[in-house]
Motif scaffolding. Sequence first.
Motif, PDB file in Angstrom:
ATOM      1  N   ALA A  28     -23.962 -65.928  35.061  1.00 12.17           N
ATOM      2  CA  ALA A  28     -25.402 -65.709  34.930  1.00 12.17           C
ATOM      3  C   ALA A  28     -26.071 -66.818  34.128  1.00 12.17           C
ATOM      4  CB  ALA A  28     -25.685 -64.356  34.294  1.00 12.17           C
ATOM      5  N   THR A  29     -25.363 -67.374  33.158  1.00 11.61           N
ATOM      6  CA  THR A  29     -25.948 -68.419  32.318  1.00 11.61           C
ATOM      7  C   THR A  29     -25.559 -69.824  32.772  1.00 11.61           C
ATOM      8  OG1 THR A  29     -24.096 -68.310  30.762  1.00 11.61           O
ATOM      9  CG2 THR A  29     -26.010 -66.884  30.303  1.00 11.61           C
ATOM     10  N   PHE A  30     -24.910 -69.921  33.930  1.00  5.44           N
ATOM     11  CA  PHE A  30     -24.478 -71.222  34.451  1.00  5.44           C
ATOM     12  C   PHE A  30     -25.684 -72.138  34.678  1.00  5.44           C
ATOM     13  CE2 PHE A  30     -24.072 -73.682  38.459  1.00  5.44           C
ATOM     14  CZ  PHE A  30     -23.137 -74.622  38.043  1.00  5.44           C
ATOM     15  N   THR A  31     -25.571 -73.366  34.172  1.00 13.09           N
ATOM     16  CA  THR A  31     -26.559 -74.401  34.469  1.00 13.09           C
ATOM     17  C   THR A  31     -25.825 -75.677  34.853  1.00 13.09           C
ATOM     18  OG1 THR A  31     -26.707 -75.298  32.218  1.00 13.09           O
ATOM     19  CG2 THR A  31     -28.214 -73.465  32.768  1.00 13.09           C
ATOM     20  N   ILE A  32     -26.498 -76.495  35.641  1.00  7.61           N
ATOM     21  CA  ILE A  32     -25.919 -77.779  36.046  1.00  7.61           C
ATOM     22  C   ILE A  32     -25.685 -78.651  34.812  1.00  7.61           C
ATOM     23  CG2 ILE A  32     -26.306 -79.864  37.431  1.00  7.61           C
ATOM     24  CD1 ILE A  32     -26.049 -77.424  39.220  1.00  7.61           C
ATOM     25  N   ASP A  33     -26.671 -78.695  33.915  1.00  2.00           N
ATOM     26  CA  ASP A  33     -26.561 -79.529  32.710  1.00  2.00           C
ATOM     27  C   ASP A  33     -25.351 -79.157  31.865  1.00  2.00           C
ATOM     28  OD1 ASP A  33     -28.834 -81.002  33.310  1.00  2.00           O
ATOM     29  OD2 ASP A  33     -30.165 -79.753  32.085  1.00  2.00           O
ATOM     30  N   SER A  34     -25.230 -77.858  31.559  1.00  2.00           N
ATOM     31  CA  SER A  34     -24.115 -77.449  30.690  1.00  2.00           C
ATOM     32  C   SER A  34     -22.773 -77.642  31.380  1.00  2.00           C
ATOM     33  CB  SER A  34     -24.286 -76.002  30.235  1.00  2.00           C
ATOM     34  OG  SER A  34     -24.233 -75.125  31.334  1.00  2.00           O
ATOM     35  N   ALA A  35     -22.709 -77.382  32.676  1.00  2.00           N
ATOM     36  CA  ALA A  35     -21.441 -77.579  33.401  1.00  2.00           C
ATOM     37  C   ALA A  35     -21.053 -79.049  33.427  1.00  2.00           C
ATOM     38  CB  ALA A  35     -21.564 -77.035  34.821  1.00  2.00           C
ATOM     39  N   ALA A  36     -22.017 -79.924  33.636  1.00  2.00           N
ATOM     40  CA  ALA A  36     -21.727 -81.362  33.652  1.00  2.00           C
ATOM     41  C   ALA A  36     -21.191 -81.802  32.287  1.00  2.00           C
ATOM     42  CB  ALA A  36     -22.974 -82.160  34.036  1.00  2.00           C
ATOM     43  N   ARG A  37     -21.792 -81.293  31.205  1.00  2.00           N
ATOM     44  CA  ARG A  37     -21.311 -81.640  29.854  1.00  2.00           C
ATOM     45  C   ARG A  37     -19.892 -81.112  29.632  1.00  2.00           C
ATOM     46  NH1 ARG A  37     -26.391 -80.315  28.343  1.00  2.00           N
ATOM     47  NH2 ARG A  37     -25.776 -78.234  27.690  1.00  2.00           N
ATOM     48  N   GLU A  38     -19.689 -79.825  29.930  1.00  2.00           N
ATOM     49  CA  GLU A  38     -18.387 -79.201  29.680  1.00  2.00           C
ATOM     50  C   GLU A  38     -17.269 -79.817  30.515  1.00  2.00           C
ATOM     51  OE1 GLU A  38     -18.316 -74.906  29.825  1.00  2.00           O
ATOM     52  OE2 GLU A  38     -20.376 -74.851  29.071  1.00  2.00           O
ATOM     53  N   LYS A  43     -24.357 -85.216  36.443  1.00  2.00           N
ATOM     54  CA  LYS A  43     -25.058 -84.155  37.166  1.00  2.00           C
ATOM     55  C   LYS A  43     -25.013 -84.421  38.663  1.00  2.00           C
ATOM     56  CE  LYS A  43     -28.999 -83.971  34.871  1.00  2.00           C
ATOM     57  NZ  LYS A  43     -30.323 -83.474  34.427  1.00  2.00           N
ATOM     58  N   SER A  44     -25.037 -85.687  39.067  1.00  2.00           N
ATOM     59  CA  SER A  44     -24.979 -85.982  40.504  1.00  2.00           C
ATOM     60  C   SER A  44     -23.635 -85.543  41.089  1.00  2.00           C
ATOM     61  CB  SER A  44     -25.236 -87.462  40.779  1.00  2.00           C
ATOM     62  OG  SER A  44     -24.242 -88.260  40.174  1.00  2.00           O
ATOM     63  N   THR A  45     -22.566 -85.655  40.316  1.00  2.00           N
ATOM     64  CA  THR A  45     -21.266 -85.167  40.777  1.00  2.00           C
ATOM     65  C   THR A  45     -21.308 -83.648  40.916  1.00  2.00           C
ATOM     66  OG1 THR A  45     -20.139 -87.007  39.694  1.00  2.00           O
ATOM     67  CG2 THR A  45     -18.789 -85.111  40.279  1.00  2.00           C
ATOM     68  N   MET A  46     -21.946 -82.993  39.963  1.00  2.00           N
ATOM     69  CA  MET A  46     -22.071 -81.538  40.032  1.00  2.00           C
ATOM     70  C   MET A  46     -22.912 -81.140  41.248  1.00  2.00           C
ATOM     71  SD  MET A  46     -20.915 -78.883  38.453  1.00  2.00           S
ATOM     72  CE  MET A  46     -20.261 -79.736  37.051  1.00  2.00           C
ATOM     73  N   TYR A  47     -23.986 -81.896  41.491  1.00  2.00           N
ATOM     74  CA  TYR A  47     -24.840 -81.597  42.647  1.00  2.00           C
ATOM     75  C   TYR A  47     -24.127 -81.867  43.976  1.00  2.00           C
ATOM     76  CZ  TYR A  47     -29.079 -80.627  39.998  1.00  2.00           C
ATOM     77  OH  TYR A  47     -30.022 -80.054  39.172  1.00  2.00           O
ATOM     78  N   SER A  48     -23.013 -82.564  43.939  1.00  2.00           N
ATOM     79  CA  SER A  48     -22.258 -82.765  45.178  1.00  2.00           C
ATOM     80  C   SER A  48     -21.627 -81.459  45.659  1.00  2.00           C
ATOM     81  CB  SER A  48     -21.184 -83.844  44.997  1.00  2.00           C
ATOM     82  OG  SER A  48     -20.142 -83.389  44.152  1.00  2.00           O
ATOM     83  N   LEU A  49     -21.582 -80.457  44.773  1.00  2.00           N
ATOM     84  CA  LEU A  49     -21.046 -79.142  45.146  1.00  2.00           C
ATOM     85  C   LEU A  49     -22.122 -78.245  45.750  1.00  2.00           C
ATOM     86  CD1 LEU A  49     -18.805 -78.422  42.032  1.00  2.00           C
ATOM     87  CD2 LEU A  49     -18.120 -79.358  44.242  1.00  2.00           C
ATOM     88  N   GLY A  50     -23.376 -78.600  45.532  1.00  2.00           N
ATOM     89  CA  GLY A  50     -24.500 -77.831  46.064  1.00  2.00           C
ATOM     90  C   GLY A  50     -25.802 -78.420  45.568  1.00  2.00           C
TER      91      GLY A  50
END
Length: 192
Positions: A28-38, A43-50
């Motif tokens: 529920a608290t998932f964000t692209i920013d926090s996932a990219a940091r962790e 962020k562009s790599t993270m956005y490659s998933l969706g």
Amino acid sequence: MTPTTPLTPRQRQLFDALLTQFLKNGFATFTIDSAARELHCSKSTMYSLGATRDEIIRRILVSFFKEVTRRTDAQLTHNTSPKVALERYFTAMSAALEPASLAFLRDLSTVEVAREIYATNTQAATEKITNLIERGVAEGEFRTVNSSFLAHLISAAMQHIQTSAATPEVNAVDAYRELGQLVIYGLYSEVA
């Protein structure tokens, strides 16, 4: 990238890490920013998933439930009695959900994209269970029942398990196991 495009090894690594985090902590608290940091990626790599947060959540949850379906459907391929098939089906469902934390299960009922995916999977599972029940009735292994009514009860129970996951008294794994026992032994013709 579309959800059917194969993942690169790095994308697969990120995808698996996100799935592990979702199962452990919810999403529920998932964000692209926090996932990219962790996960130490851009962020562009993270956005490659969706393309959006919801698309990433959807892709991960669809993958998770495909695995649940693969594991449960494998129990239906054996040439066994409907009772044995139902027992195996509910046992496989419980086992497949064991890695899911209370937070993950709670988020299935609170995040819109997750509710849609859970509802779709619940409907498919209910149809498979109903088919097994109808086969068991036709073969005389189960007592005669109104399968439409029973399908409605099973679907409602599965929805209740999902929405009740927000309370610590409810363990979804045990709830599915108990639902399976109720269905099987409530139908078994020797009891009738």
